[in-house]
Design a protein around this motif. Structure first.
Motif, PDB file in Angstrom:
ATOM      1  N   UNK A   1       0.830  -1.198   0.000  1.00 10.72           N
ATOM      2  CA  UNK A   1       0.000   0.000   0.000  1.00 10.72           C
ATOM      3  C   UNK A   1       0.866   1.249   0.000  1.00 10.72           C
ATOM      4  N   UNK A   2       0.355   2.318  -0.599  1.00  9.64           N
ATOM      5  CA  UNK A   2       1.108   3.559  -0.738  1.00  9.64           C
ATOM      6  C   UNK A   2       0.292   4.727  -0.210  1.00  9.64           C
ATOM      7  N   UNK A   3       0.887   5.488   0.710  1.00 13.81           N
ATOM      8  CA  UNK A   3       0.285   6.729   1.190  1.00 13.81           C
ATOM      9  C   UNK A   3       1.277   7.864   0.962  1.00 13.81           C
ATOM     10  N   UNK A   4       0.776   9.042   0.635  1.00 11.24           N
ATOM     11  CA  UNK A   4       1.629  10.207   0.388  1.00 11.24           C
ATOM     12  C   UNK A   4       1.059  11.411   1.110  1.00 11.24           C
ATOM     13  N   UNK A   5       1.923  12.107   1.845  1.00 12.51           N
ATOM     14  CA  UNK A   5       1.520  13.348   2.512  1.00 12.51           C
ATOM     15  C   UNK A   5       2.671  14.332   2.444  1.00 12.51           C
ATOM     16  N   UNK A   6       2.418  15.473   1.820  1.00  7.43           N
ATOM     17  CA  UNK A   6       3.423  16.529   1.682  1.00  7.43           C
ATOM     18  C   UNK A   6       4.696  16.018   1.011  1.00  7.43           C
ATOM     19  N   UNK A   7       4.528  15.141   0.021  1.00  9.10           N
ATOM     20  CA  UNK A   7       5.672  14.625  -0.728  1.00  9.10           C
ATOM     21  C   UNK A   7       6.413  13.485  -0.051  1.00  9.10           C
ATOM     22  N   UNK A   8       5.957  13.085   1.151  1.00 11.91           N
ATOM     23  CA  UNK A   8       6.586  11.985   1.880  1.00 11.91           C
ATOM     24  C   UNK A   8       5.781  10.718   1.628  1.00 11.91           C
ATOM     25  N   UNK A   9       6.447   9.703   1.110  1.00 10.18           N
ATOM     26  CA  UNK A   9       5.789   8.459   0.731  1.00 10.18           C
ATOM     27  C   UNK A   9       5.967   7.419   1.837  1.00 10.18           C
ATOM     28  N   UNK A  10       4.878   6.735   2.189  1.00 10.44           N
ATOM     29  CA  UNK A  10       4.921   5.634   3.149  1.00 10.44           C
ATOM     30  C   UNK A  10       4.471   4.362   2.454  1.00 10.44           C
ATOM     31  N   UNK A  11       5.306   3.330   2.527  1.00  7.86           N
ATOM     32  CA  UNK A  11       4.959   2.019   1.992  1.00  7.86           C
ATOM     33  C   UNK A  11       4.592   1.098   3.149  1.00  7.86           C
ATOM     34  N   UNK A  12       3.511   0.345   2.995  1.00  2.00           N
ATOM     35  CA  UNK A  12       3.077  -0.587   4.026  1.00  2.00           C
ATOM     36  C   UNK A  12       2.602  -1.873   3.361  1.00  2.00           C
ATOM     37  N   UNK A  13       2.549  -2.946   4.153  1.00  2.00           N
ATOM     38  CA  UNK A  13       2.084  -4.220   3.615  1.00  2.00           C
ATOM     39  C   UNK A  13       3.000  -5.359   4.009  1.00  2.00           C
ATOM     40  N   UNK A  14       2.855  -6.480   3.313  1.00  2.00           N
ATOM     41  CA  UNK A  14       3.638  -7.676   3.604  1.00  2.00           C
ATOM     42  C   UNK A  14       4.223  -8.212   2.301  1.00  2.00           C
TER      43      UNK A  14
ATOM     44  N   UNK B   1      12.549   1.062  -6.179  1.00  3.77           N
ATOM     45  CA  UNK B   1      11.601   1.512  -7.195  1.00  3.77           C
ATOM     46  C   UNK B   1      11.023   2.876  -6.854  1.00  3.77           C
ATOM     47  N   UNK B   2      10.639   3.057  -5.599  1.00  5.22           N
ATOM     48  CA  UNK B   2      10.038   4.328  -5.187  1.00  5.22           C
ATOM     49  C   UNK B   2      11.042   5.471  -5.302  1.00  5.22           C
ATOM     50  N   UNK B   3      12.306   5.201  -4.995  1.00  2.00           N
ATOM     51  CA  UNK B   3      13.310   6.258  -5.050  1.00  2.00           C
ATOM     52  C   UNK B   3      13.611   6.707  -6.480  1.00  2.00           C
ATOM     53  N   UNK B   4      13.149   5.950  -7.470  1.00  2.00           N
ATOM     54  CA  UNK B   4      13.314   6.375  -8.867  1.00  2.00           C
ATOM     55  C   UNK B   4      12.286   7.429  -9.270  1.00  2.00           C
ATOM     56  N   UNK B   5      11.243   7.605  -8.486  1.00  5.66           N
ATOM     57  CA  UNK B   5      10.164   8.535  -8.834  1.00  5.66           C
ATOM     58  C   UNK B   5      10.604   9.963  -8.526  1.00  5.66           C
ATOM     59  N   UNK B   6      10.482  10.832  -9.480  1.00  8.64           N
ATOM     60  CA  UNK B   6      10.894  12.225  -9.290  1.00  8.64           C
ATOM     61  C   UNK B   6       9.951  12.943  -8.341  1.00  8.64           C
ATOM     62  N   UNK B   7      10.507  13.913  -7.607  1.00 13.69           N
ATOM     63  CA  UNK B   7       9.714  14.715  -6.694  1.00 13.69           C
ATOM     64  C   UNK B   7       9.597  14.147  -5.301  1.00 13.69           C
ATOM     65  N   UNK B   8      10.162  12.959  -5.081  1.00 11.01           N
ATOM     66  CA  UNK B   8      10.104  12.331  -3.766  1.00 11.01           C
ATOM     67  C   UNK B   8      10.946  13.118  -2.764  1.00 11.01           C
ATOM     68  N   UNK B   9      10.359  13.444  -1.616  1.00 12.26           N
ATOM     69  CA  UNK B   9      11.087  14.175  -0.571  1.00 12.26           C
ATOM     70  C   UNK B   9      11.653  13.240   0.490  1.00 12.26           C
ATOM     71  N   UNK B  10      10.891  12.222   0.856  1.00 10.39           N
ATOM     72  CA  UNK B  10      11.342  11.273   1.869  1.00 10.39           C
ATOM     73  C   UNK B  10      10.527   9.996   1.723  1.00 10.39           C
ATOM     74  N   UNK B  11      11.057   8.918   2.289  1.00 11.52           N
ATOM     75  CA  UNK B  11      10.415   7.619   2.157  1.00 11.52           C
ATOM     76  C   UNK B  11      10.391   6.918   3.511  1.00 11.52           C
ATOM     77  N   UNK B  12       9.218   6.464   3.933  1.00 10.67           N
ATOM     78  CA  UNK B  12       9.064   5.687   5.174  1.00 10.67           C
ATOM     79  C   UNK B  12       8.652   4.269   4.804  1.00 10.67           C
ATOM     80  N   UNK B  13       9.339   3.283   5.387  1.00 17.19           N
ATOM     81  CA  UNK B  13       9.079   1.883   5.071  1.00 17.19           C
ATOM     82  C   UNK B  13       8.421   1.195   6.258  1.00 17.19           C
ATOM     83  N   UNK B  14       7.202   0.718   6.060  1.00 16.31           N
ATOM     84  CA  UNK B  14       6.488  -0.033   7.091  1.00 16.31           C
ATOM     85  C   UNK B  14       6.082  -1.404   6.546  1.00 16.31           C
ATOM     86  N   UNK B  15       6.941  -1.951   5.692  1.00 17.50           N
ATOM     87  CA  UNK B  15       6.685  -3.252   5.070  1.00 17.50           C
ATOM     88  C   UNK B  15       7.258  -4.362   5.949  1.00 17.50           C
TER      89      UNK B  15
END
Length: 216
Positions: free
Chosen positions: A27-40, A53-67
């Motif tokens: 699952x993918x959530x985005x808030x203020x350019x910060x992407x959170x990935x969750x799931x199994x 893969x997510x870090x290849x997307x332009x405009x990404x400010x930060x990435x949180x991993x909850x996988x």
């Protein structure tokens, strides 16, 4: 600048495009350019590919991993078997000094330690064990041994930044203390930030890179 909705759609598309990932489990959530990935996912390698893969997307400010890595029954192995496999694969790597890297495994999580001469050797060690069956995560605590004085390499780092980051190089400052390099200033994207850090790490003898770069 992308909206959060646009970013979410781009991240979902990039995950679906990556063949090493079962995008339906993430699952993918985005808030203020910060992407959170969750799931199994079924392996640590799949989790890692999702992050890349997510870090290849332009405009990404930060990435949180909850996988979470949930191994299927056929992939579960005891820590002793994983440790033996990790030690064997590291011994087969021709560009790693013999016995330079130590392996500790706990609940499927591999911790690597030791000393190497180059940053690429440190990264290669992680890459070698990442795809082993039964692995739930990897911590890389390998240290880089400085072999030369870093007092003369500041100009080399700045030159590398200018060659590769172009315009943003003029907004990046480099400070060297012992074997530590500190980068400060501004860049326009996460990709350029990573590029600047990689340029610093690629310098022989660099032991630590402190990233104070700000994305604007």
């Amino acid at each position: 600048m992308k909206t959060d909705m646009q970013m979410q759609l781009d991240v979902l598309a990039e995950l679906k495009w990556e063949p090493a990932i079962n995008a339906a489990q993430i699952g993918v959530e985005v808030k203020d350019g910060i992407v959170t990935l969750a799931g199994h996912v079924g392996s640590y390698a799949e989790k890692w590919h999702a992050e890349q893969a997510v870090q290849r997307v332009s405009g990404l400010k930060a990435l949180a991993i909850e996988i979470d890595v949930t191994l299927p029954g056929s992939s579960k192995r005891n820590d002793s078997d994983i440790a033996h496999s990790a030690e064997n694969v590291l011994q087969w790597m021709t560009y790693l000094p013999e016995d330079a890297v130590k392996v500790v495994v706990e609940s499927g999580w591999i911790t690597l330690s030791g000393d190497v001469d180059w940053e690429y050797q440190k990264l290669a060690a992680t890459g070698a064990v990442r795809h082993l069956m039964g692995v739930t995560g990897v911590s890389n605590q390998i240290m880089i041994k400085p072999k030369i004085s870093l007092s003369a390499v500041e100009s080399e780092i700045e030159a590398a930044l200018k060659r590769r980051a172009h315009i943003d190089a003029q907004n990046i400052s480099v400070e060297i203390q012992g074997a530590n390099v500190t980068l400060a200033g501004t860049v326009h994207s996460l990709a350029e930030r990573n590029l600047a850090c990689h340029s610093a790490w690629a310098t022989p003898g660099v032991r630590n890179v402190v990233d104070h770069l700000v994305i604007i």
